[in-house]
Design an enzyme around this catalytic site. Structure first.
Site, PDB file in Angstrom:
ATOM      1  N   SER A 173      10.077 -11.091   8.834  1.00 58.61           N
ATOM      2  CA  SER A 173      10.655 -10.145   7.877  1.00 58.61           C
ATOM      3  C   SER A 173      11.198 -10.917   6.686  1.00 58.61           C
ATOM      4  O   SER A 173      11.643 -12.056   6.825  1.00 58.61           O
ATOM      5  CB  SER A 173      11.781  -9.347   8.546  1.00 58.61           C
ATOM      6  OG  SER A 173      12.570  -8.686   7.591  1.00 58.61           O
ATOM      7  N   LYS A 217      13.059 -11.040  13.358  1.00 56.63           N
ATOM      8  CA  LYS A 217      11.988 -10.073  13.572  1.00 56.63           C
ATOM      9  C   LYS A 217      10.690 -10.733  14.047  1.00 56.63           C
ATOM     10  O   LYS A 217      10.328 -11.814  13.625  1.00 56.63           O
ATOM     11  CB  LYS A 217      11.698  -9.291  12.291  1.00 56.63           C
ATOM     12  CG  LYS A 217      12.771  -8.302  11.885  1.00 56.63           C
ATOM     13  CD  LYS A 217      12.962  -7.208  12.909  1.00 56.63           C
ATOM     14  CE  LYS A 217      11.819  -6.241  12.997  1.00 56.63           C
ATOM     15  NZ  LYS A 217      11.612  -5.449  11.780  1.00 56.63           N
ATOM     16  N   ARG A 243     -33.256  15.350  -4.038  1.00 58.89           N
ATOM     17  CA  ARG A 243     -32.396  14.284  -4.556  1.00 58.89           C
ATOM     18  C   ARG A 243     -31.045  14.894  -4.869  1.00 58.89           C
ATOM     19  O   ARG A 243     -30.979  15.888  -5.589  1.00 58.89           O
ATOM     20  CB  ARG A 243     -32.970  13.640  -5.820  1.00 58.89           C
ATOM     21  CG  ARG A 243     -32.165  12.455  -6.337  1.00 58.89           C
ATOM     22  CD  ARG A 243     -32.511  11.156  -5.633  1.00 58.89           C
ATOM     23  NE  ARG A 243     -33.784  10.625  -6.121  1.00 58.89           N
ATOM     24  CZ  ARG A 243     -34.920  10.703  -5.428  1.00 58.89           C
ATOM     25  NH1 ARG A 243     -34.939  11.282  -4.234  1.00 58.89           N
ATOM     26  NH2 ARG A 243     -36.039  10.222  -5.926  1.00 58.89           N
ATOM     27  N   ASN A 285       7.263  -8.822  14.196  1.00 61.96           N
ATOM     28  CA  ASN A 285       6.564  -7.560  13.994  1.00 61.96           C
ATOM     29  C   ASN A 285       5.121  -7.613  14.502  1.00 61.96           C
ATOM     30  O   ASN A 285       4.464  -8.659  14.414  1.00 61.96           O
ATOM     31  CB  ASN A 285       6.559  -7.193  12.508  1.00 61.96           C
ATOM     32  CG  ASN A 285       7.950  -6.892  11.990  1.00 61.96           C
ATOM     33  OD1 ASN A 285       8.736  -6.234  12.661  1.00 61.96           O
ATOM     34  ND2 ASN A 285       8.266  -7.368  10.797  1.00 61.96           N
TER      35      ASN A 285
END
Length: 453
Positions: A279, A285, A318, A287
């Site tokens: 973080s 942290k 087309r 994560n």
């Protein structure tokens, strides 16, 4: 002045090799490979002089062309083949004015673009097959390794009855094996030449149309379909749907992993690496950054798949706009899925598993997760309804008193009359209530091995 870049997130969301397949270089080379093969095919049946082939082939190298100029011209031309064929003709004419007469003979822009796309998709599927096979093997190893490692099964995000981590991973393995089977099955339908000329009839080539088509399919190592598919896009949509399925299965893996990584669970983790999952403000942290890619791809893929479906009802021979809607959509799907596969390949082999934490989490409810086991055992002696209501009362008492269910059951005369202390010990042991978890792992492994042979 350098061209603006749009590659900031590619390293996170996309496999470099897949991005290369769908780069400007890859797209242009796909169309040029079609043009070179067309010249060889037409020469092989005597439609054009044999000595026209070499100058055309020599000019069919993407690095010879100015992509910025092509991009500018597309805004006016309406597709990428028109300015490319013009540039190709000029380059061939510089070597042989005679050979220039036979560039793109009898073909239309969509033939070059769609057949070139199929060549790109063939390269893309090779990457997908390689990554799916690698992921399947990694999942097989981990499913076997943790086949008997109990953790809480969770339904509606609440603890249910015990499962095993191996069983959980085997579920992902089963999905990956099915996706590998689906990819193998659709390849013959997907790898088809698109060659129809102006409106699909190949009228410009006269009596030589069919021999040229057969020769062109051989040259490109593609199947010759029952008819041109200018506006029949089911092949591409089928492939897009499979990509959506793969993204969804990987998203399921990412979602479960991110939940198991939550602080309150702390059972399974992505492999750690310096600087990974940190973080900008919180040093502690960790994560789930790889899981985020899996979930992100699974979130974006359905919209892209729906665009491919929405583009199916193309007008007549087309399409106006619907064909154009595919151009960036399908490549983006391929790149998204390849990026998710790369992250899964990073995560699965290095999963960090805290089996002790899993066991502690199983004990959080103080035996309540095994109430079903007790109820089933009692049902065989006093009947289902009586057993259910008896165990339910004991569960309410355990919750009210903050007591382990074992103590409440052991102190209940009705229960004690039917189950001994030793029987309660076994019934309230998660390792003894894993049902067919090991069998499910073995079956997933068997399917994987059978397909991989």
């Amino acid at each position: 002045m350098n061209s603006p870049s749009n590659q900031l997130f590619d390293a996170y969301f996309t496999q470099p090799a897949m991005r290369s397949v769908f780069s400007d270089q890859g797209r242009v080379q796909g169309m040029l490979d079609f043009e070179a093969a067309l010249a060889r095919a037409e020469a092989s049946v005597g439609l054009i002089p044999a000595d026209a082939v070499a100058p055309i082939e020599a000019a069919c190298k993407a690095e010879l062309y100015d992509f910025a100029a092509l991009a500018h011209a597309i805004a006016t031309a309406g597709n990428s083949a028109i300015p490319l064929v013009k540039a190709l003709g000029k380059r061939v004419a510089a070597q042989s004015s005679e050979a220039e007469r036979y560039v793109h003979l009898g073909a239309t822009s969509q033939d070059a673009m769609d057949s070139g796309l199929v060549l790109q998709l063939r390269a893309a599927t090779e990457l997908l097959e390689q990554d799916l096979a690698g992921l399947a093997e990694a999942l097989a190893v981990q499913a076997e390794r943790f086949a008997d490692t109990p953790l809480a099964g969770r339904t509606w995000l609440q603890q249910a009855t015990p499962v095993t981590l191996g069983m959980k991973l085997a579920g992902v393995l089963g999905a990956v094996t099915r996706h590998r089977q689906r990819l193998a099955e659709l390849k013959p339908r997907l790898f088809c030449l698109q060659f129809g000329g102006a409106s699909g009839s190949l009228a410009a080539l006269g009596d030589q149309a069919w021999p040229v088509a057969e020769a062109l399919a051989r040259e490109m190592h593609l199947n010759l379909p029952e008819q041109p598919w200018h506006t029949q896009r089911d092949r591409l949509v089928e492939f897009a749907s499979l990509l959506g399925l793969i993204a969804g299965s990987l998203g399921k893996l990412g979602r479960d992993l991110s939940l198991l990584m939550q602080t309150e669970a702390g059972e399974v983790f992505e492999p750690s690496a310096p600087g990974k999952g940190g973080s900008s403000t919180m040093p502690h942290k960790r994560n789930p950054v790889s899981a985020a890619v899996l979930i992100g791809a699974a979130t974006r893929a359905p919209g892209l798949v729906s665009t491919m479906f929405a583009a199916m009802p193309q007008e007549h021979e087309r399409s106006l706009g619907l064909w154009h809607a595919e151009w960036e959509t399908l490549p983006e799907l391929c790149c998204l899925v390849s990026g998710a596969l790369q992250q899964a390949l990073l995560v699965v082999p290095g999963l960090e598993v805290d089996a002790a934490r899993m066991r502690r989490n199983l004990d959080l409810t103080q035996g309540l997760v095994l109430a079903e086991a007790v109820s089933i055992a009692l049902a065989q002696r006093i009947g289902r309804d009586a057993a259910h209501h008896l165990v339910e009362r004991c569960c309410r008492q355990a919750v009210k008193e903050g007591t382990h269910l074992h103590a409440v059951l052991g102190g209940n005369a009705e229960v004690s009359a039917q189950l001994s202390a030793a029987e309660l010990d076994r019934l309230l042991d998660p390792a003894h209530y894993l049902g067919q978890a090991r069998r499910w792992v073995d079956r997933a492994l068997a399917e994987h091995k059978l397909f991989s042979r």
